[in-house]
Design a protein around this motif. Sequence first.
Motif, PDB file in Angstrom:
ATOM      1  N   LYS A   1     -19.276 -30.676 -10.650  1.00 22.55           N
ATOM      2  CA  LYS A   1     -18.602 -30.314  -9.526  1.00 22.55           C
ATOM      3  C   LYS A   1     -19.412 -30.524  -8.187  1.00 22.55           C
ATOM      4  CE  LYS A   1     -15.091 -27.635 -12.181  1.00 22.55           C
ATOM      5  NZ  LYS A   1     -14.209 -28.347 -11.986  1.00 22.55           N
TER       6      LYS A   1
ATOM      7  N   HIS B   1     -17.964 -32.917  -5.377  1.00 21.07           N
ATOM      8  CA  HIS B   1     -17.353 -32.379  -4.179  1.00 21.07           C
ATOM      9  C   HIS B   1     -18.255 -32.777  -2.812  1.00 21.07           C
ATOM     10  CE1 HIS B   1     -15.564 -29.254  -1.644  1.00 21.07           C
ATOM     11  NE2 HIS B   1     -16.824 -28.929  -1.274  1.00 21.07           N
TER      12      HIS B   1
ATOM     13  N   GLN C   1     -12.108 -36.463  -5.794  1.00 23.29           N
ATOM     14  CA  GLN C   1     -11.385 -35.067  -6.010  1.00 23.29           C
ATOM     15  C   GLN C   1     -11.025 -35.093  -7.416  1.00 23.29           C
ATOM     16  OE1 GLN C   1      -8.521 -34.467  -3.173  1.00 23.29           O
ATOM     17  NE2 GLN C   1      -7.573 -32.872  -4.356  1.00 23.29           N
TER      18      GLN C   1
ATOM     19  N   GLU D   1     -13.750 -34.084  -9.442  1.00 28.09           N
ATOM     20  CA  GLU D   1     -13.864 -32.680  -9.064  1.00 28.09           C
ATOM     21  C   GLU D   1     -13.091 -31.731 -10.076  1.00 28.09           C
ATOM     22  OE1 GLU D   1     -14.861 -29.633  -5.389  1.00 28.09           O
ATOM     23  OE2 GLU D   1     -13.512 -31.454  -5.024  1.00 28.09           O
ATOM     24  N   GLU D   2     -11.913 -31.933 -10.264  1.00 27.67           N
ATOM     25  CA  GLU D   2     -10.933 -31.288 -10.872  1.00 27.67           C
ATOM     26  C   GLU D   2     -10.832 -31.439 -12.586  1.00 27.67           C
ATOM     27  OE1 GLU D   2      -7.244 -32.980  -9.223  1.00 27.67           O
ATOM     28  OE2 GLU D   2      -7.701 -31.795  -7.118  1.00 27.67           O
TER      29      GLU D   2
END
Length: 130
Positions: free
Chosen positions: A69, A73, A92, A95-96
């Motif tokens: 993460k 990020h 993104q 990251e999710e």
Amino acid sequence: MDSCRAQSFDIEAPADQEYSSGQPVNLAHLRRYTLGDKALEDEVLQLFLTQLPLTLAALGSAATERDWKIAAHTLKGASRAVGAWRIARMAQLAEELAGNESKARSEVLAKLDAAASEASRFIQQSEKLG
């Protein structure tokens, strides 16, 4: 509004302008922050090019969800700052990703590598032309 209040900058692309340049890096977006200073623009792009493979490597070797993460990020923020919207959007998504979804992570890494190569070639070519 208090005139002394610090101005905030939103480095997310407006939906209708995300790919308006049709290029891997929206240089017009970057120029908003460099105020047209070509030397500063070149310096920022060189920093991005230097950090891009390191951040991708950190993402690829992330041993924990936290490491994953943080790297995603970091990549998202750097990409948004220079207007590399395709990379930012994929970062993104990375990251999710929850847990250790190795197949999904492998897929997003492959797409990030391709987008990073495209952005790198574009930046190097634009510096030769600029």
